[in-house]
Design a protein around this motif. Structure first.
Motif, PDB file in Angstrom:
ATOM      1  N   ILE A   7      -4.216   0.215  -3.127  1.00 47.68           N
ATOM      2  CA  ILE A   7      -4.382   1.648  -2.900  1.00 47.68           C
ATOM      3  C   ILE A   7      -3.043   2.318  -3.225  1.00 47.68           C
ATOM      4  O   ILE A   7      -2.018   2.007  -2.600  1.00 47.68           O
ATOM      5  CB  ILE A   7      -4.776   1.959  -1.449  1.00 47.68           C
ATOM      6  CG1 ILE A   7      -6.016   1.160  -1.050  1.00 47.68           C
ATOM      7  CG2 ILE A   7      -5.030   3.438  -1.261  1.00 47.68           C
ATOM      8  CD1 ILE A   7      -6.379   1.323   0.401  1.00 47.68           C
ATOM      9  N   GLN A   9      -1.119   6.132  -4.200  1.00 52.73           N
ATOM     10  CA  GLN A   9      -1.246   7.589  -4.224  1.00 52.73           C
ATOM     11  C   GLN A   9      -0.834   8.109  -5.606  1.00 52.73           C
ATOM     12  O   GLN A   9       0.291   7.921  -6.056  1.00 52.73           O
ATOM     13  CB  GLN A   9      -0.395   8.228  -3.134  1.00 52.73           C
ATOM     14  CG  GLN A   9      -0.678   9.716  -2.958  1.00 52.73           C
ATOM     15  CD  GLN A   9       0.050  10.296  -1.753  1.00 52.73           C
ATOM     16  OE1 GLN A   9       1.129   9.811  -1.398  1.00 52.73           O
ATOM     17  NE2 GLN A   9      -0.522  11.326  -1.145  1.00 52.73           N
ATOM     18  N   TRP A  18      -5.817   9.420  -3.862  1.00 49.42           N
ATOM     19  CA  TRP A  18      -5.631   7.991  -3.645  1.00 49.42           C
ATOM     20  C   TRP A  18      -6.416   7.214  -4.693  1.00 49.42           C
ATOM     21  O   TRP A  18      -7.631   7.388  -4.837  1.00 49.42           O
ATOM     22  CB  TRP A  18      -6.090   7.585  -2.244  1.00 49.42           C
ATOM     23  CG  TRP A  18      -5.198   8.092  -1.159  1.00 49.42           C
ATOM     24  CD1 TRP A  18      -5.397   9.186  -0.393  1.00 49.42           C
ATOM     25  CD2 TRP A  18      -3.960   7.527  -0.766  1.00 49.42           C
ATOM     26  NE1 TRP A  18      -4.369   9.354   0.495  1.00 49.42           N
ATOM     27  CE2 TRP A  18      -3.461   8.349   0.293  1.00 49.42           C
ATOM     28  CE3 TRP A  18      -3.194   6.440  -1.172  1.00 49.42           C
ATOM     29  CZ2 TRP A  18      -2.255   8.095   0.929  1.00 49.42           C
ATOM     30  CZ3 TRP A  18      -2.002   6.196  -0.526  1.00 49.42           C
ATOM     31  CH2 TRP A  18      -1.533   7.008   0.507  1.00 49.42           C
ATOM     32  N   LEU A  39      -1.027   2.182   5.597  1.00 51.36           N
ATOM     33  CA  LEU A  39      -1.309   3.561   5.212  1.00 51.36           C
ATOM     34  C   LEU A  39      -1.751   4.415   6.389  1.00 51.36           C
ATOM     35  O   LEU A  39      -1.523   5.628   6.404  1.00 51.36           O
ATOM     36  CB  LEU A  39      -2.402   3.576   4.140  1.00 51.36           C
ATOM     37  CG  LEU A  39      -2.027   2.971   2.790  1.00 51.36           C
ATOM     38  CD1 LEU A  39      -3.228   2.967   1.870  1.00 51.36           C
ATOM     39  CD2 LEU A  39      -0.866   3.723   2.155  1.00 51.36           C
ATOM     40  N   LEU A  42      -6.885   7.989   6.980  1.00 49.05           N
ATOM     41  CA  LEU A  42      -7.001   8.870   5.830  1.00 49.05           C
ATOM     42  C   LEU A  42      -7.361  10.269   6.284  1.00 49.05           C
ATOM     43  O   LEU A  42      -8.252  10.466   7.116  1.00 49.05           O
ATOM     44  CB  LEU A  42      -8.081   8.336   4.871  1.00 49.05           C
ATOM     45  CG  LEU A  42      -8.380   9.180   3.637  1.00 49.05           C
ATOM     46  CD1 LEU A  42      -7.193   9.156   2.679  1.00 49.05           C
ATOM     47  CD2 LEU A  42      -9.628   8.687   2.940  1.00 49.05           C
TER      48      LEU A  42
END
Length: 377
Positions: A7, A9, A18, A39, A42
């Protein structure tokens, strides 16, 4: 060759999104779980890009489902057209499963008092459900018995005789041995206590009254609960596990008439007979001890029994036997029908049948003792 999922950015777009890429499979589960933990949660408004997503299985879908949340999963089809219908269906299915399965079961700590009250509540609910099931099964058995009695062609005489042999005839040796030893022990203890008052002769009355009214039927019922109720549960439970009961229904036969009624009637016939044998054996054990240790001759022992012990006490003991037999057989058969298809389930219900049968026998005996005392019998 598989590519480890990741993952990243992507700040080239505005707003930043993302980028989910690589294979999200069970082989990369530990690495992906660590990435998601780093992370954090979200944000709802952050866009996602699945264009570089490789392979996806249920393990990877579970990680994405926990990270995205159930609300975000429902909007994936509108915001991410690059996801195929198969992957959307997988993510939605896993998301629904995750809603029913908490992420960390047992994490919430409850006070000890709350746990005790919860356990008491669960136990009481279980007892209530068992009581209702027992009463319902008793009603079903009585209904089947009343319907069958008037139709002799539906009687299972061969099965009845076979069960009488198994429950009654084969149980005589252990019944005789146990009650003989208990009668000897009662006579010995009674003589030990009564000797202090110079009333050793009343040992005969103690042995006679105890076995005629209580010990004869109670010891026999407890032995039959451990020996026969467990056998009924194991037999019917094994038949259910092998789907033999379903086969009986397919053939148009009634399992109650074929399996339950012969066992109930066999117990109700065998237990009074075994109780009478137990009474004789217990009194014989007391008579042997009286003759060998108390200088009470067999003639004197029998004379006291005949002249000073009313025969109504024998009838009181025998009157309880059919009721004990009925409840033992009912519980044994019911637990057999309640067992599942595994050996563990059959074993658990066999144990439950023995415990419940012994408990109900002692409970009924206590109620009967109070009733007979109030009636003066």
């Amino acid at each position: 060759m598989s590519e480890i999922g990741s993952i990243v950015q992507d700040t080239a777009h505005s707003p930043p999104r993302w980028q989910i890429s690589g294979d999200w499979t069970l082989g990369h589960y530990s690495h992906l779980q660590a990435e998601l933990s780093r992370l954090g949660t979200l944000a709802p408004d952050q866009p996602l890009d699945f264009s570089l997503l490789g392979q996806l299985d249920t393990a990877g879908a579970a990680l994405l489902g926990r990270w995205l949340g159930s609300e975000r999963l429902t909007s994936l089809a509108r915001q991410n057209p690059e996801l195929t219908p198969e992957r959307l269906a997988l993510l939605h299915t896993v998301g629904e499963a995750l809603q029913e399965c908490p992420e960390s079961p047992g994490a919430a700590h409850q006070s000890a008092a709350y746990e005790v009250l919860e356990e008491v509540g669960v136990t009481m609910t279980g007892l209530w459900d068992r009581g209702r099931a027992l009463l319902g099964f008793i009603g079903l058995a009585l209904e089947s018995l009343a319907r069958t009695l008037l139709q002799p062609r539906r009687w299972r005489v061969t099965s009845l005789v076979a069960h009488i042999e198994q429950t009654g005839l084969n149980a005589i040796p252990i019944i005789v041995l146990l009650t003989f030893m208990v009668g000897a022990v009662v006579a010995f203890l009674g003589a030990t206590v009564l000797a202090n008052f110079g009333a050793t002769i009343y040992t005969v009355h103690l042995v006679a009254f105890s076995f005629l009214r209580e010990f004869g039927v109670l010891l026999t019922a407890i032995l039959m609960a451990g020996r026969t109720a467990s056998a009924f549960t194991a037999q019917i439970g094994s038949m259910k596990a092998n789907e033999e009961i379903d086969a009986i229904r397919v053939l148009g036969l009634n399992p109650m008439e074929l399996l339950v009624l012969p066992r109930i009637l066999a117990m109700m016939i065998s237990l009074p007979i075994l109780t009478f044998i137990a009474i004789l054996s217990g009194i014989l054990g007391g008579g042997v001890v009286s003759a060998l240790m108390l200088d009470i001759s067999p003639t004197l022992f029998l004379g006291i029994l005949q002249s000073e012990v009313p025969v109504q006490h024998l009838f009181v003991g025998l009157a309880k036997a059919p009721f004990f037999a009925f409840i033992i057989a009912i519980i044994g058969c019911l637990e057999g029908f309640k067992s599942g298809g595994s050996a563990k389930s059959v074993g658990d219900h066999t144990t439950s049948a023995v415990v419940q049968s012994i408990f109900m026998v002692i409970l009924l005996d206590a109620l009967a003792a109070m009733f007979f005392m109030e009636m003066g019998w």
